[in-house]
Design a protein around this motif. Structure first.
Motif, PDB file in Angstrom:
ATOM      1  N   GLN A  38       0.825  -1.206   0.000  1.00 45.88           N
ATOM      2  CA  GLN A  38       0.000   0.000   0.000  1.00 45.88           C
ATOM      3  C   GLN A  38       0.864   1.263   0.000  1.00 45.88           C
ATOM      4  O   GLN A  38       0.564   2.229  -0.679  1.00 45.88           O
ATOM      5  CB  GLN A  38      -0.947   0.009   1.199  1.00 45.88           C
ATOM      6  CG  GLN A  38      -2.165  -0.859   1.010  1.00 45.88           C
ATOM      7  CD  GLN A  38      -3.139  -0.284   0.004  1.00 45.88           C
ATOM      8  OE1 GLN A  38      -3.499   0.884   0.057  1.00 45.88           O
ATOM      9  NE2 GLN A  38      -3.560  -1.114  -0.931  1.00 45.88           N
ATOM     10  N   ARG A  39       1.947   1.226   0.772  1.00 42.85           N
ATOM     11  CA  ARG A  39       2.850   2.390   0.797  1.00 42.85           C
ATOM     12  C   ARG A  39       3.489   2.622  -0.568  1.00 42.85           C
ATOM     13  O   ARG A  39       3.592   3.751  -1.028  1.00 42.85           O
ATOM     14  CB  ARG A  39       3.917   2.212   1.868  1.00 42.85           C
ATOM     15  CG  ARG A  39       3.372   2.405   3.273  1.00 42.85           C
ATOM     16  CD  ARG A  39       4.466   2.218   4.299  1.00 42.85           C
ATOM     17  NE  ARG A  39       3.935   2.285   5.630  1.00 42.85           N
ATOM     18  CZ  ARG A  39       4.325   3.158   6.545  1.00 42.85           C
ATOM     19  NH1 ARG A  39       5.264   4.026   6.271  1.00 42.85           N
ATOM     20  NH2 ARG A  39       3.784   3.154   7.744  1.00 42.85           N
ATOM     21  N   LEU A  40       3.916   1.530  -1.227  1.00 41.62           N
ATOM     22  CA  LEU A  40       4.497   1.660  -2.564  1.00 41.62           C
ATOM     23  C   LEU A  40       3.480   2.181  -3.565  1.00 41.62           C
ATOM     24  O   LEU A  40       3.782   3.060  -4.377  1.00 41.62           O
ATOM     25  CB  LEU A  40       5.047   0.308  -3.037  1.00 41.62           C
ATOM     26  CG  LEU A  40       6.343  -0.161  -2.404  1.00 41.62           C
ATOM     27  CD1 LEU A  40       6.640  -1.601  -2.806  1.00 41.62           C
ATOM     28  CD2 LEU A  40       7.492   0.748  -2.810  1.00 41.62           C
ATOM     29  N   LEU A  41       2.274   1.636  -3.529  1.00 39.81           N
ATOM     30  CA  LEU A  41       1.224   2.084  -4.436  1.00 39.81           C
ATOM     31  C   LEU A  41       0.895   3.553  -4.202  1.00 39.81           C
ATOM     32  O   LEU A  41       0.783   4.339  -5.138  1.00 39.81           O
ATOM     33  CB  LEU A  41      -0.030   1.220  -4.261  1.00 39.81           C
ATOM     34  CG  LEU A  41      -1.240   1.593  -5.116  1.00 39.81           C
ATOM     35  CD1 LEU A  41      -0.901   1.526  -6.607  1.00 39.81           C
ATOM     36  CD2 LEU A  41      -2.421   0.683  -4.786  1.00 39.81           C
ATOM     37  N   GLY A  42       0.752   3.939  -2.932  1.00 38.35           N
ATOM     38  CA  GLY A  42       0.461   5.338  -2.606  1.00 38.35           C
ATOM     39  C   GLY A  42       1.557   6.270  -3.092  1.00 38.35           C
ATOM     40  O   GLY A  42       1.277   7.338  -3.650  1.00 38.35           O
ATOM     41  N   SER A  57      -4.379  21.566   1.584  1.00 39.26           N
ATOM     42  CA  SER A  57      -3.474  20.781   2.412  1.00 39.26           C
ATOM     43  C   SER A  57      -3.760  19.296   2.220  1.00 39.26           C
ATOM     44  O   SER A  57      -4.883  18.846   2.444  1.00 39.26           O
ATOM     45  CB  SER A  57      -3.664  21.173   3.878  1.00 39.26           C
ATOM     46  OG  SER A  57      -2.861  20.386   4.705  1.00 39.26           O
ATOM     47  N   VAL A  58      -2.747  18.541   1.781  1.00 37.28           N
ATOM     48  CA  VAL A  58      -2.879  17.097   1.586  1.00 37.28           C
ATOM     49  C   VAL A  58      -2.247  16.402   2.790  1.00 37.28           C
ATOM     50  O   VAL A  58      -1.094  16.659   3.129  1.00 37.28           O
ATOM     51  CB  VAL A  58      -2.192  16.654   0.272  1.00 37.28           C
ATOM     52  CG1 VAL A  58      -2.261  15.143   0.121  1.00 37.28           C
ATOM     53  CG2 VAL A  58      -2.837  17.347  -0.917  1.00 37.28           C
ATOM     54  N   ALA A  59      -3.018  15.537   3.435  1.00 38.74           N
ATOM     55  CA  ALA A  59      -2.555  14.847   4.643  1.00 38.74           C
ATOM     56  C   ALA A  59      -1.344  13.978   4.345  1.00 38.74           C
ATOM     57  O   ALA A  59      -1.241  13.366   3.288  1.00 38.74           O
ATOM     58  CB  ALA A  59      -3.677  13.996   5.225  1.00 38.74           C
ATOM     59  N   THR A  60      -0.441  13.922   5.312  1.00 36.27           N
ATOM     60  CA  THR A  60       0.763  13.101   5.232  1.00 36.27           C
ATOM     61  C   THR A  60       0.771  12.149   6.415  1.00 36.27           C
ATOM     62  O   THR A  60       0.462  12.546   7.546  1.00 36.27           O
ATOM     63  CB  THR A  60       2.026  13.995   5.287  1.00 36.27           C
ATOM     64  OG1 THR A  60       1.950  14.954   4.242  1.00 36.27           O
ATOM     65  CG2 THR A  60       3.285  13.183   5.130  1.00 36.27           C
ATOM     66  N   GLU A  63       1.286  12.889  10.334  1.00 35.44           N
ATOM     67  CA  GLU A  63       1.024  14.302  10.629  1.00 35.44           C
ATOM     68  C   GLU A  63      -0.459  14.515  10.914  1.00 35.44           C
ATOM     69  O   GLU A  63      -1.309  13.706  10.556  1.00 35.44           O
ATOM     70  CB  GLU A  63       1.451  15.181   9.441  1.00 35.44           C
ATOM     71  CG  GLU A  63       2.916  15.057   9.088  1.00 35.44           C
ATOM     72  CD  GLU A  63       3.837  15.572  10.176  1.00 35.44           C
ATOM     73  OE1 GLU A  63       3.487  16.566  10.835  1.00 35.44           O
ATOM     74  OE2 GLU A  63       4.904  14.953  10.380  1.00 35.44           O
ATOM     75  N   ARG A  64      -0.758  15.645  11.547  1.00 36.08           N
ATOM     76  CA  ARG A  64      -2.157  16.003  11.810  1.00 36.08           C
ATOM     77  C   ARG A  64      -2.881  16.283  10.497  1.00 36.08           C
ATOM     78  O   ARG A  64      -2.327  16.888   9.590  1.00 36.08           O
ATOM     79  CB  ARG A  64      -2.252  17.229  12.699  1.00 36.08           C
ATOM     80  CG  ARG A  64      -1.876  16.936  14.126  1.00 36.08           C
ATOM     81  CD  ARG A  64      -2.343  18.074  15.032  1.00 36.08           C
ATOM     82  NE  ARG A  64      -1.985  17.796  16.386  1.00 36.08           N
ATOM     83  CZ  ARG A  64      -2.681  17.013  17.205  1.00 36.08           C
ATOM     84  NH1 ARG A  64      -3.787  16.459  16.792  1.00 36.08           N
ATOM     85  NH2 ARG A  64      -2.278  16.787  18.430  1.00 36.08           N
ATOM     86  N   VAL A  65      -4.133  15.869  10.435  1.00 36.88           N
ATOM     87  CA  VAL A  65      -4.966  16.113   9.263  1.00 36.88           C
ATOM     88  C   VAL A  65      -5.593  17.500   9.424  1.00 36.88           C
ATOM     89  O   VAL A  65      -6.229  17.788  10.442  1.00 36.88           O
ATOM     90  CB  VAL A  65      -6.078  15.042   9.146  1.00 36.88           C
ATOM     91  CG1 VAL A  65      -7.018  15.355   8.001  1.00 36.88           C
ATOM     92  CG2 VAL A  65      -5.458  13.657   8.992  1.00 36.88           C
ATOM     93  N   ALA A  66      -5.381  18.361   8.422  1.00 40.11           N
ATOM     94  CA  ALA A  66      -6.010  19.688   8.448  1.00 40.11           C
ATOM     95  C   ALA A  66      -7.524  19.520   8.352  1.00 40.11           C
ATOM     96  O   ALA A  66      -8.028  18.551   7.775  1.00 40.11           O
ATOM     97  CB  ALA A  66      -5.499  20.525   7.283  1.00 40.11           C
ATOM     98  N   LEU A 160      -7.217  13.898   2.198  1.00 39.82           N
ATOM     99  CA  LEU A 160      -6.849  12.795   3.090  1.00 39.82           C
ATOM    100  C   LEU A 160      -5.680  11.976   2.549  1.00 39.82           C
ATOM    101  O   LEU A 160      -5.396  10.898   3.045  1.00 39.82           O
ATOM    102  CB  LEU A 160      -8.057  11.893   3.346  1.00 39.82           C
ATOM    103  CG  LEU A 160      -9.106  12.466   4.296  1.00 39.82           C
ATOM    104  CD1 LEU A 160     -10.368  11.625   4.276  1.00 39.82           C
ATOM    105  CD2 LEU A 160      -8.546  12.579   5.710  1.00 39.82           C
ATOM    106  N   GLY A 161      -5.002  12.483   1.517  1.00 43.83           N
ATOM    107  CA  GLY A 161      -3.790  11.828   1.040  1.00 43.83           C
ATOM    108  C   GLY A 161      -3.940  10.979  -0.198  1.00 43.83           C
ATOM    109  O   GLY A 161      -3.093  10.131  -0.473  1.00 43.83           O
TER     110      GLY A 161
END
Length: 198
Positions: A38-42, A57-60, A63-66, A160-161
């Motif tokens: 999943q990490r590789l695909l993302g 703002s795109v979540a990482t 980190e906190r989600v805006a 949400l990324g």
């Protein structure tokens, strides 16, 4: 070449062969269902995605989600993750026209019911027309909250990324609002329990 460099190269080659063998024998399913997959695909999808609009703002992960403002079916504004702070939150982004999204909804419903009042909260965000969502929910009702957002380059999934907008998409947010995990693609029966418990 130094011996430590040779060991690293051999290990990388062995790992690549293992991935290739897995793909040839069982297809991408097992690999893509794993956390490393999943990490590789993302990462691959993010690298090829267009830049988000200015100010989005795109979540990482980690980190906190805006704050993300979406609407409930009555048109009232709801802030994610703020409205659901204090307990972990699984946000599932879907659409009524997305067959894999609809296939996983019974699994999301089962998980939400099993969690009760103290476990992981489940919220669906439909990137769809309100009438289409309402019609779908009359046929396939769920007890967890369903919220609405318009699809586009700054929708809730992107924030949400998920900058490529692949559906279904799920994000696990901690009780204090940090992005813990991301999932591209549907959950099969029983997978959510292990995914949220890792």
């Amino acid at each position: 070449m130094r011996s430590s460099a040779k060991v690293v190269l051999v290990a990388l080659a062995a790992g690549a062969l293992g991935v290739a063998a897995s793909l040839m024998t069982s297809g991408p399913g097992p690999l893509l269902r794993s956390e490393p997959g999943q990490r590789l695909l993302g990462a691959a999808l993010s690298a090829s995605a267009p830049a988000p609009p200015a100010g989005v703002s795109v979540a990482t992960r980690g980190e906190r989600v805006a704050a993300i403002s979406v609407r409930d079916p009555d048109g009232n504004r709801v802030e994610i993750p703020g409205r659901f702070a204090g307990r972990p939150l699984l946000v599932n982004v879907w659409a009524s026209w997305c067959a894999p999204c609809l296939k996983e909804m019974p699994e999301l419903q089962r998980f939400a019911t099993q969690q009760g009042a103290d476990g992981v909260q489940v919220v669906g965000i439909a990137l769809d027309e309100p009438d289409a969502v309402a019609a779908f929910l009359r046929r396939v009702p769920v007890s967890y909250p369903i919220l609405l957002d318009a699809p586009g380059p700054a929708d809730a999934g992107v924030r949400l990324g998920n900058p490529r907008g692949v559906l279904p998409y799920s994000a696990l947010i901690s009780a204090d609002g940090r992005l813990l995990k991301q999932r591209i693609g549907p959950f099969d029966a029983g997978e959510i329990d292990a995914w949220t418990g890792d």
